[in-house]
Design a protein around this motif. Structure first.
Motif, short mmCIF file in Angstrom:
data_model
loop_
_atom_site.label_atom_id
_atom_site.label_comp_id
_atom_site.label_asym_id
_atom_site.label_seq_id
_atom_site.Cartn_x
_atom_site.Cartn_y
_atom_site.Cartn_z
N THR A 171 2.76 13.96 -9.64
CA THR A 171 3.82 14.94 -9.84
C THR A 171 4.18 15.06 -11.32
N LEU A 172 4.27 13.94 -12.00
CA LEU A 172 4.61 13.97 -13.42
C LEU A 172 3.48 14.55 -14.26
N GLY A 173 2.25 14.42 -13.80
CA GLY A 173 1.11 14.93 -14.56
C GLY A 173 0.74 16.35 -14.23
N MET B 293 0.84 -1.21 0.00
CA MET B 293 0.00 0.00 0.00
C MET B 293 0.86 1.25 0.00
N ASP B 294 1.95 1.23 0.78
CA ASP B 294 2.87 2.37 0.80
C ASP B 294 3.50 2.58 -0.58
N LEU B 295 3.89 1.49 -1.22
CA LEU B 295 4.49 1.60 -2.56
C LEU B 295 3.48 2.14 -3.57
N MET B 296 2.23 1.72 -3.45
CA MET B 296 1.19 2.23 -4.36
C MET B 296 0.96 3.72 -4.12
N ASP B 297 0.98 4.15 -2.86
CA ASP B 297 0.84 5.57 -2.56
C ASP B 297 1.98 6.38 -3.16
N VAL B 298 3.20 5.87 -3.04
CA VAL B 298 4.36 6.56 -3.62
C VAL B 298 4.23 6.61 -5.14
N SER B 299 3.79 5.50 -5.74
CA SER B 299 3.60 5.46 -7.19
C SER B 299 2.55 6.48 -7.63
#
Length: 159
Positions: free
Chosen positions: A75-77, A63-69
């Protein structure tokens, strides 16, 4: 008399078939129990290697990795030139005005294509008028034969 013996033999055959069927069911139950015991033993062994705490921590980590993703994607968008305090009603009003202007101009030449009265470039540069489409059609017809194919120049015909 023969019918009585036949009935007795038929009943005996039926009873033997029922006993064989019951015996097969018990053997099947024994095999099922043996398979269930083996599966139970194997599951217990597997459960010793898998802990619910490990699963919970792995789920939390995912879940933490999905939040970071998701944060990276946001940020990129991000758009650089669009301010945060845009009034959508004001934008819709401008869009409606542009559409009305386009509808008005669709009946005539758009304002940006109309010649400026103060600086008429054609008269300043003394440019000739553009050829009309009718002269181009006549030129093309002269170069085609009766089947609509291009004619061969006379200089290239050998005799």
């Amino acid at each position: 008399m023969y019918e009585g013996q036949r009935d007795i033999l038929s009943n005996q055959t039926y009873n033997l078939d029922q006993l064989a069927f019951a015996s097969d069911r018990i053997k099947d139950a024994q095999h099922t129990m043996t398979a269930m015991k083996a599966a139970n033993k194997e599951l217990k062994g597997m459960m010793k290697t898998v802990r619910i705490e490990d699963i919970d921590s792995m789920q939390d980590e995912m879940m933490d990795l999905m939040d970071v993703s998701n944060e990276i994607q946001e940020t990129l968008g991000r758009s650089y030139n669009v301010p945060d305090d845009i009034d959508e009603e004001e934008l819709m009003g401008e869009l409606d005005a542009l559409e009305a202007d386009m509808d008005f101009e669709s009946n005539s030449v758009p304002s940006y294509l109309q010649p400026d009265k103060e600086t008429d470039l054609d008269s300043e540069l003394n440019l000739p008028a553009a050829p009309s489409g009718h002269a181009a059609v006549l030129a093309n017809r002269q170069q085609e034969d009766e089947l609509g194919l291009p004619t061969v120049p006379h200089a290239s015909i050998r005799t």
